[in-house]
Design an enzyme around this catalytic site. Structure first.
Site, PDB file in Angstrom:
ATOM      1  N   HIS A 126       0.813  -1.227   0.000  1.00 48.71           N
ATOM      2  CA  HIS A 126       0.000   0.000   0.000  1.00 48.71           C
ATOM      3  C   HIS A 126       0.846   1.277   0.000  1.00 48.71           C
ATOM      4  O   HIS A 126       0.308   2.363  -0.225  1.00 48.71           O
ATOM      5  CB  HIS A 126      -0.935   0.031   1.207  1.00 48.71           C
ATOM      6  N   ASP A 163      -2.775 -10.665  -2.502  1.00 45.42           N
ATOM      7  CA  ASP A 163      -3.360 -10.133  -1.256  1.00 45.42           C
ATOM      8  C   ASP A 163      -4.821  -9.750  -1.536  1.00 45.42           C
ATOM      9  O   ASP A 163      -5.177  -9.394  -2.661  1.00 45.42           O
ATOM     10  CB  ASP A 163      -2.557  -8.906  -0.828  1.00 45.42           C
ATOM     11  N   HIS A 165      -6.321  -7.180  -0.668  1.00 41.25           N
ATOM     12  CA  HIS A 165      -6.424  -5.741  -0.941  1.00 41.25           C
ATOM     13  C   HIS A 165      -5.632  -5.388  -2.203  1.00 41.25           C
ATOM     14  O   HIS A 165      -4.573  -5.962  -2.454  1.00 41.25           O
ATOM     15  CB  HIS A 165      -5.855  -4.938   0.236  1.00 41.25           C
ATOM     16  N   ASP A 244      -4.635 -12.779   3.216  1.00 44.61           N
ATOM     17  CA  ASP A 244      -5.858 -12.317   3.872  1.00 44.61           C
ATOM     18  C   ASP A 244      -7.107 -12.543   3.024  1.00 44.61           C
ATOM     19  O   ASP A 244      -8.211 -12.160   3.435  1.00 44.61           O
ATOM     20  CB  ASP A 244      -5.736 -10.842   4.291  1.00 44.61           C
TER      21      ASP A 244
HETATM   22 ZN   LIG Z   1      -4.172  -7.159   2.579  1.00 48.36          ZN
END
Ligand SMILES: [Zn+2]
Length: 305
Positions: A126, A163, A165, A244
């Site tokens: 991120h 991931d 995200h 995740d």
């Molecule tokens: Zn994540």
């Protein structure tokens, strides 16, 4: 096959508070499962060096790197965003986390290892060129990709990111650099609410709806990632390995299971063997359900062997 595991003790000292999901126990859960499964004994272990300022500044603005050094607290905590907090060990952890991926690239490029897993935190995908967010300080996988381009004059490096995200930081850093292909699957709409607004041949974003299972994930990888990667012919593959999207992880709403991580790793390995002399450097991103995290990393490393 020589598979290396890179970590550093300081990565477990970075601590964002007792209720923060991105916690030091994540690294221990992985290490425990590797020991229990017997995998630990076949891995080569390395201590991560610190990434240098030059290595960080290939992907981050110099002013941003300086600001992280300036904000690092001697005691107590410093907030970088509502989710991302530094304690007195966080700067060292972040430098070693980015340095782990640099060492991983050196190990596979020199032929000392076939593949590498970096068991590190804080995660990185991120972190944008000039912004920390979402538990991430430096973009570890991006630092590794930029090192591969600069130090080994590679022309085509792929980053794959499973991931849950979207890796907004990695996309932000490489969106105008066609030498780096970025392939991502992620839950959407979901944090960080990006990944649906880019039209680029080297950015392969595949949003998945909440509730999507391993079958939907595999279909996305087979139809979107693999043909693009095969055509791109990467000389090295880096993996933003977040776990995740596991059904047991309540951080998000995808429904992958352990064997899906083994499957996607095998597919990545096939591309790496075809085009990149098998060179894979994988680095830990998310994954917050500790048992599922340990088992999924074991499935991932097992498929690298
Ligand atoms: Zn994540």
């Amino acid at each position: 096959m020589t598979i290396s595991l890179i970590s550093h003790p300081d990565c477990a000292l970075h601590d964002m508070g007792p209720h923060h999901p991105e916690c030091p126990d994540r690294l221990g859960a992985i290490q425990d499962q590797l020991l229990a499964s017997g995998l630990d004994f076949v891995l080569m272990h390395h201590d991560a060096p610190r990434a240098s300022r030059e290595q960080l500044c290939r992907v981050h603005a110099a002013e941003y790197v300086d600001s992280i050094f300036a904000k690092a607290p001697a005691e107590g905590q410093a907030w970088l965003d509502p989710d991302t907090i530094m304690n007195p060990h966080s700067l060292s952890a972040a430098l070693h986390a980015a340095g782990a991926v640099v060492l991983g690239v050196d190990l596979v490029m020199s032929g000392q290892s076939h593949a590498v897993f970096c068991n590190i935190r804080p995660p990185g995908h991120h972190a944008e060129r000039d912004r920390a967010m979402g538990f991430c300080i430096f973009n570890n996988v991006a630092v590794g990709a930029a090192h591969a381009l600069a130090a080994y004059s590679l022309e085509r490096v792929a980053i794959v990111d499973f991931d849950v995200h979207h890796g907004n930081g990695t996309e932000h850093i490489f969106r105008d650099q066609p030498q780096v292909m970025f392939c991502s699957t992620f839950q959407h709409p979901f944090y960080p609410h990006s990944g649906d607004d880019i039209d680029s041949e080297h950015i392969v974003n595949v949003p998945l709806p909440a509730g999507a299972n391993g079958q939907a994930f595999r279909a996305a990888v087979e139809s979107c990632w693999l043909p693009m990667l095969d055509e791109f012919r990467p000389e090295l593959i880096l993996v933003s390995a977040g776990f995740d999207a596991h059904v047991e992880d309540d951080m998000a709403g995808l429904c992958l299971v352990d064997r899906d991580y083994g499957w996607v790793t095998s597919e990545i390995r096939s591309i790496a063997e075809k085009h990149a002399q098998g060179r894979i450097v994988s680095t830990l991103e998310g994954g917050y359900a500790l048992s599922a995290l340990g088992r999924s990393v074991s499935a991932h490393i097992n498929a690298l062997l």
